[in-house]
Design a protein around this motif. Structure first.
Motif, short mmCIF file in Angstrom:
data_model
loop_
_atom_site.label_atom_id
_atom_site.label_comp_id
_atom_site.label_asym_id
_atom_site.label_seq_id
_atom_site.Cartn_x
_atom_site.Cartn_y
_atom_site.Cartn_z
N LEU A 3 59.57 110.41 -72.17
CA LEU A 3 59.12 111.22 -73.30
C LEU A 3 57.67 110.85 -73.58
O LEU A 3 57.37 109.70 -73.92
N ASP A 4 56.77 111.81 -73.44
CA ASP A 4 55.34 111.51 -73.51
C ASP A 4 54.65 112.46 -74.49
O ASP A 4 53.80 113.26 -74.13
N SER A 5 55.05 112.34 -75.75
CA SER A 5 54.45 113.15 -76.81
C SER A 5 54.13 112.25 -78.00
O SER A 5 54.64 112.43 -79.12
N PRO A 6 53.27 111.24 -77.78
CA PRO A 6 53.03 110.25 -78.83
C PRO A 6 52.35 110.81 -80.08
O PRO A 6 52.45 110.22 -81.15
N HIS A 7 51.69 111.98 -79.96
CA HIS A 7 51.00 112.53 -81.13
C HIS A 7 51.96 112.87 -82.26
O HIS A 7 51.57 112.88 -83.43
N ASN A 8 53.23 113.16 -81.92
CA ASN A 8 54.21 113.46 -82.96
C ASN A 8 55.43 112.53 -82.85
O ASN A 8 56.52 112.90 -83.24
N ARG A 9 55.21 111.35 -82.29
CA ARG A 9 56.25 110.32 -82.15
C ARG A 9 57.43 110.83 -81.32
O ARG A 9 58.57 110.57 -81.60
N ASN A 10 57.09 111.56 -80.26
CA ASN A 10 58.12 112.10 -79.35
C ASN A 10 59.18 112.90 -80.08
O ASN A 10 60.37 112.87 -79.72
N ALA A 11 58.77 113.62 -81.11
CA ALA A 11 59.71 114.46 -81.86
C ALA A 11 60.25 115.58 -80.96
O ALA A 11 59.61 115.99 -79.98
N ALA A 26 61.52 110.60 -82.81
CA ALA A 26 61.57 110.66 -84.27
C ALA A 26 62.51 111.74 -84.77
O ALA A 26 62.60 111.95 -85.98
N GLY A 27 63.20 112.45 -83.89
CA GLY A 27 64.09 113.51 -84.33
C GLY A 27 63.39 114.85 -84.39
O GLY A 27 62.46 115.12 -83.61
N ALA A 28 63.82 115.70 -85.30
CA ALA A 28 63.28 117.05 -85.39
C ALA A 28 61.78 117.04 -85.65
O ALA A 28 61.27 116.18 -86.37
N ASP A 29 61.09 117.97 -85.06
CA ASP A 29 59.66 118.13 -85.30
C ASP A 29 59.48 119.05 -86.51
O ASP A 29 59.62 120.27 -86.41
N LEU A 30 59.19 118.46 -87.66
CA LEU A 30 59.12 119.23 -88.91
C LEU A 30 57.87 120.10 -88.97
O LEU A 30 57.79 121.01 -89.80
N LYS A 31 56.88 119.85 -88.12
CA LYS A 31 55.64 120.63 -88.14
C LYS A 31 55.62 121.71 -87.07
O LYS A 31 55.25 122.85 -87.33
N GLU A 32 56.00 121.36 -85.84
CA GLU A 32 55.89 122.31 -84.73
C GLU A 32 57.15 123.14 -84.53
O GLU A 32 57.13 124.14 -83.83
#
Length: 251
Positions: A23-31, A67-73
């Protein structure tokens, strides 16, 4: 096999019978954004079809496993999350999860769906859903068959944070290890020695109760999750989370 995955939020590699999905999405804590889930589906499906792959290793970059669900994206629907977790549980190849960072919400479901999991000393866990007005509904399908019932009640209700040793004690992970890479060596060696048929059928046996939970509860729990996330309390809870303040019900 190809190491290309169409969605760049998942990095894929292969070595001696083990396909690693990172999982390589550190900008949103791998949400669990829609793009990350799509990429993970692609990687899992490719590994399932690859005759050279004996096991899948699921890991992460950055200080958070997921971090679970992406509340922004946006993270798709509860049904989308249920489909992803079921894919992990049903995959004919064992899935081994490893975390050295924070695991929250849907991330705990993802790790719980793995067949074997290792947590390093920097890992932390919490079920914080009740604090934002929802409940750990969909993720309960892979989790509750494996968790100690008393511990599940405590952590589901309080949202307390706990570490790798406690996660292993209650059944959320298989083991806690000071050096996860070293702890993984005998696990991966054992999986490399398994036959494709032997691994697939053995996994089916140990996951029988988890899979029954998906068959029985997916519709009900996805509906519950959608209803809770659409509620006034959840809107207040998520707004408070994003604004870094206590929700209005805190006393």
């Amino acid at each position: 096999m190809s190491t290309e995955v169409p969605v760049e939020l998942i990095r894929q590699s292969y070595e001696r019978g083990v396909t690693t999905l990172t999982l390589d999405s550190p900008h949103n804590r791998n949400a669990l954004s829609s793009r990350l889930m799509a990429g993970l589906h692609e990687g899992l499906e490719a590994a399932a079809k690859d005759t050279e792959t004996r096991a899948v290793l699921l890991t992460h970059t950055g200080g958070t496993f997921c971090a679970g669900a992406d509340l922004k994206e946006g993270s798709g629907t509860p049904q989308d999350l249920a489909r992803l977790l079921r894919t992990v549980a049903e995959l004919p190849k064992p899935v081994v999860g490893v975390t050295t960072g924070h695991v929250r919400a849907g991330g705990t479901g993802l790790l719980g769906a793995c067949d074997i999991s290792v947590a390093g000393p920097g890992a932390s866990f919490a079920f914080t859903e009740a604090r934002i007005g929802v409940a750990p509904a969909v993720i309960s399908m892979p989790l509750l068959p494996r968790l100690d019932p008393r511990a599940a009640a405590r952590y589901y209700l309080t949202g307390e944070r706990f570490g790798a040793e406690e996660a292993a004690r209650i059944g959320l992970v298989t083991l806690a290890a000071e050096v996860p890479e070293r702890a993984l060596e005998p696990v991966l060696d054992g999986l490399r020695r398994g036959s494709p048929q032997g691994l697939a059928e053995s996994k089916r046996l140990v996951n029988a109760e988890v899979l029954r939970s998906f068959e029985r509860d997916t519709g009900t729990l996805a509906e519950l999750s959608a209803r809770l996330f659409a509620s006034e309390e959840a809107r207040e809870g998520m707004t408070a989370f994003l604004e870094r303040r206590d929700p209005e019900w805190v006393r």
